[in-house]
Design an enzyme around this catalytic site. Structure first.
Site, PDB file in Angstrom:
ATOM      1  N   ASP A 129      -1.012   0.158   2.523  1.00 56.75           N
ATOM      2  CA  ASP A 129      -2.269   0.797   2.108  1.00 56.75           C
ATOM      3  C   ASP A 129      -2.082   2.235   1.637  1.00 56.75           C
ATOM      4  O   ASP A 129      -2.985   3.058   1.777  1.00 56.75           O
ATOM      5  CB  ASP A 129      -3.318   0.763   3.249  1.00 56.75           C
ATOM      6  CG  ASP A 129      -3.520  -0.639   3.784  1.00 56.75           C
ATOM      7  OD1 ASP A 129      -3.546  -1.558   2.967  1.00 56.75           O
ATOM      8  OD2 ASP A 129      -3.644  -0.810   5.018  1.00 56.75           O
TER       9      ASP A 129
ATOM     10  N   LYS B 174      -0.427   1.884  -3.379  1.00 54.37           N
ATOM     11  CA  LYS B 174       0.589   1.360  -4.315  1.00 54.37           C
ATOM     12  C   LYS B 174      -0.063   0.711  -5.530  1.00 54.37           C
ATOM     13  O   LYS B 174       0.454   0.801  -6.630  1.00 54.37           O
ATOM     14  CB  LYS B 174       1.464   0.290  -3.626  1.00 54.37           C
ATOM     15  CG  LYS B 174       2.371   0.834  -2.563  1.00 54.37           C
ATOM     16  CD  LYS B 174       3.204  -0.273  -1.965  1.00 54.37           C
ATOM     17  CE  LYS B 174       2.379  -1.319  -1.238  1.00 54.37           C
ATOM     18  NZ  LYS B 174       1.664  -0.826  -0.054  1.00 54.37           N
TER      19      LYS B 174
ATOM     20  N   GLY C  78      -3.393  -6.262  -0.370  1.00 57.48           N
ATOM     21  CA  GLY C  78      -4.633  -6.005  -1.097  1.00 57.48           C
ATOM     22  C   GLY C  78      -4.434  -4.739  -1.892  1.00 57.48           C
ATOM     23  O   GLY C  78      -4.413  -3.651  -1.332  1.00 57.48           O
ATOM     24  N   HIS C  79      -4.219  -4.883  -3.185  1.00 51.99           N
ATOM     25  CA  HIS C  79      -3.974  -3.717  -4.029  1.00 51.99           C
ATOM     26  C   HIS C  79      -5.218  -3.426  -4.867  1.00 51.99           C
ATOM     27  O   HIS C  79      -5.623  -4.233  -5.689  1.00 51.99           O
ATOM     28  CB  HIS C  79      -2.760  -3.968  -4.935  1.00 51.99           C
ATOM     29  CG  HIS C  79      -1.472  -4.035  -4.168  1.00 51.99           C
ATOM     30  ND1 HIS C  79      -0.302  -4.490  -4.699  1.00 51.99           N
ATOM     31  CD2 HIS C  79      -1.194  -3.699  -2.891  1.00 51.99           C
ATOM     32  CE1 HIS C  79       0.653  -4.421  -3.775  1.00 51.99           C
ATOM     33  NE2 HIS C  79       0.127  -3.950  -2.668  1.00 51.99           N
TER      34      HIS C  79
ATOM     35  N   GLN D 121       2.746  -4.222   1.397  1.00 49.89           N
ATOM     36  CA  GLN D 121       2.873  -3.599   2.721  1.00 49.89           C
ATOM     37  C   GLN D 121       3.692  -2.300   2.632  1.00 49.89           C
ATOM     38  O   GLN D 121       3.648  -1.658   1.605  1.00 49.89           O
ATOM     39  CB  GLN D 121       3.479  -4.575   3.740  1.00 49.89           C
ATOM     40  CG  GLN D 121       2.566  -5.748   4.078  1.00 49.89           C
ATOM     41  CD  GLN D 121       2.695  -6.912   3.116  1.00 49.89           C
ATOM     42  OE1 GLN D 121       3.790  -7.302   2.774  1.00 49.89           O
ATOM     43  NE2 GLN D 121       1.592  -7.452   2.685  1.00 49.89           N
TER      44      GLN D 121
END
Ligand code: IMP
Length: 427
Positions: free
Chosen positions: A13, A16, A40-41, A220
């Site tokens: 988080d 990225k 989750g990007h 991650q």
């Protein structure tokens, strides 16, 4: 033929999604090399917000090709939902997204095992996406790879074998139900997946030999790495840069540069040691301001100060040559800023992140307090426009880590990006 690896330098988080998307402008290929739809990007682009889970962030630039590498675990139903969602918003995906034939497939029993274990005693706080159980089947050599999934007979045979291995834990009835579930939408999912499947390692090697630029994107972060993170409170893959070669099918010698993305403070979701975690009153303020809620699960993130021993380890293990420091704007107005420079444990001063679980739990941060800054940073577009104390903060972190911050991010959108150090990021 430059290859740049972008990794998360903390517990995930770090932002990225935004940084990879920003760099994708200059990339011909963007490749995910580990993890799955636990990631989750979030990318804010052209006034729109996109939450990507499995599809690499390069998909949002029409000229970039994207690969889901062999190191990724793929839930076909989740991929289908994501592709449909992108297509509904006018993003062309077909012909631009390739899925490795060697990637492993997440099946309903992986999701069930993840849920089941997270209700037990030794809880990790996973995303419940079936990631750990799928990698477990891979390591136990009973996993189903994409190539196997495409062959109906092979798939049925391997599915039966995997379920037999888990029957004792799941129970016979539940194993039978999960088998029916896996087979129920198999035909349509196989038909959906097939056109995307390729030998992605070969495609990437060909791209490199014709001078293309490849960006390898981790999910991650370094501290969630199976080997180098806060084990066992980690994910089941290797987000560190060493995982990029294995998980993309490129040789490690192909990688020219590693960029580490770090927040100007620290967050983590899920359980596990977090030495610089803040008191809830301050954490709550930063959480609200920085919208620190998981992009995949919506869980509130734990919030802490910047942790130099942790970052030193990340820089060392991944060979990070440059940093992207994100969310500097969120720190504005917080008052004095604390940074952990070392830990104290059993009368010893530790400058690196310790391996011992006990030390990770008991180590107390030694803080240095730096002057805070205030004002609206999100309108700044170059380094000189940042408040003097914010510039000092960035420079001090760079000096402590012996690592320049090439990018400073001051907001979620593409434009809210300050390029700081000179030279190409591509090594
Ligand atoms: P899993 O990857 O779902 O098995 O979860 C293992 C650990 O990694 C948990 O602490 C999760 O919260 C964490 N985790 C997994 N994916 C992400 C992510 O994308 N961002 C932050 N933490 C994550």
């Amino acid at each position: 033929m430059p290859v740049l690896t972008v990794i998360g330098a903390q517990w995930g988080d770090e932002g990225k999604g935004k940084i990879v998307h920003y760099l994708s402008q200059g990339a011909d290929w963007v490749v995910r090399y580990q993890g799955g739809d636990n990631a989750g990007h979030t990318v804010v682009f052209g006034g729109e917000s996109f939450a990507l889970h499995l599809v690499p962030s390069g998909i949002l630039f029409s000229r970039t090709r994207n690969a889901i590498g062999n190191g990724v675990v793929v839930n076909p139903a989740a991929l289908q939902r994501e592709v449909r969602g992108l297509e509904e918003r006018g993003i062309r995906v077909r012909g631009r997204l390739y899925v490795s034939l060697q990637a492993h497939v997440i099946l309903p029993h992986h999701l069930a095992l993840d849920r089941h274990r997270e209700q037990g005693r030794d809880v990790i706080g996973t995303t419940l996406k079936g990631i750990g159980p799928c990698y477990e089947d891979k390591v136990a050599r009973r996993g189903v790879r994409v190539a196997d999934y495409l062959e109906p007979e092979t798939f049925r045979e391997l599915l039966a074998g995997a379920l037999a291995a888990h029957e004792a834990e799941l129970g016979r009835k539940e194993a039978a139900r999960l088998k029916r579930e896996a087979l129920a939408d198999y035909r349509s999912l196989r038909r959906f997946l097939e056109p995307f499947c390729e030998d992605t390692g070969r495609l990437l090697a060909a791209a490199l030999s014709s001078g293309r630029r490849v960006l390898l994107e981790s999910a991650q972060g370094a501290m969630l790495d199976l080997d180098h993170g806060t084990y066992p409170y980690v994910t089941s893959s290797n987000p560190v840069s060493g995982g990029a070669g294995v998980g993309s099918g490129l040789p490690p010698t192909a990688i020219d540069a590693v960029l580490g993305v770090a927040k100007a403070y620290t967050t983590r979701v899920g359980l596990g040691p977090f030495p610089t975690e803040m008191s809830e009153s301050l954490a709550g303020r930063l959480r609200d301001k920085g919208r620190e809620y998981g992009a995949t699960t919506g869980r509130p993130r734990r919030v802490g100060w910047l942790d130099l021993p942790q970052l030193r380890s990340a820089v060392r293990v991944s060979g990070i040559g440059r940093l992207a420091l994100t969310k500097l704007d969120t720190l504005s107005g917080t008052g004095p800023i604390r940074v952990c420079t070392a830990y104290r444990w059993k009368n010893r001063l530790l400058r690196d992140f310790p391996a011992s679980r006990r030390a990770q739990r008991e180590a107390r941060p030694v803080y240095r307090e730096l002057p805070g800054f205030s004002g609206e940073l999100s309108a700044c577009r170059n380094f000189a426009e940042l408040p003097a104390a914010a510039r000092r903060y960035v420079r001090w972190v760079e000096a402590e880590l012996h690592c320049p911050a090439a990018i400073v991010s001051v907001g979620a959108s593409h434009e809210q990006t300050v390029l700081h150090s000179e030279g190409s990021l591509w090594g």
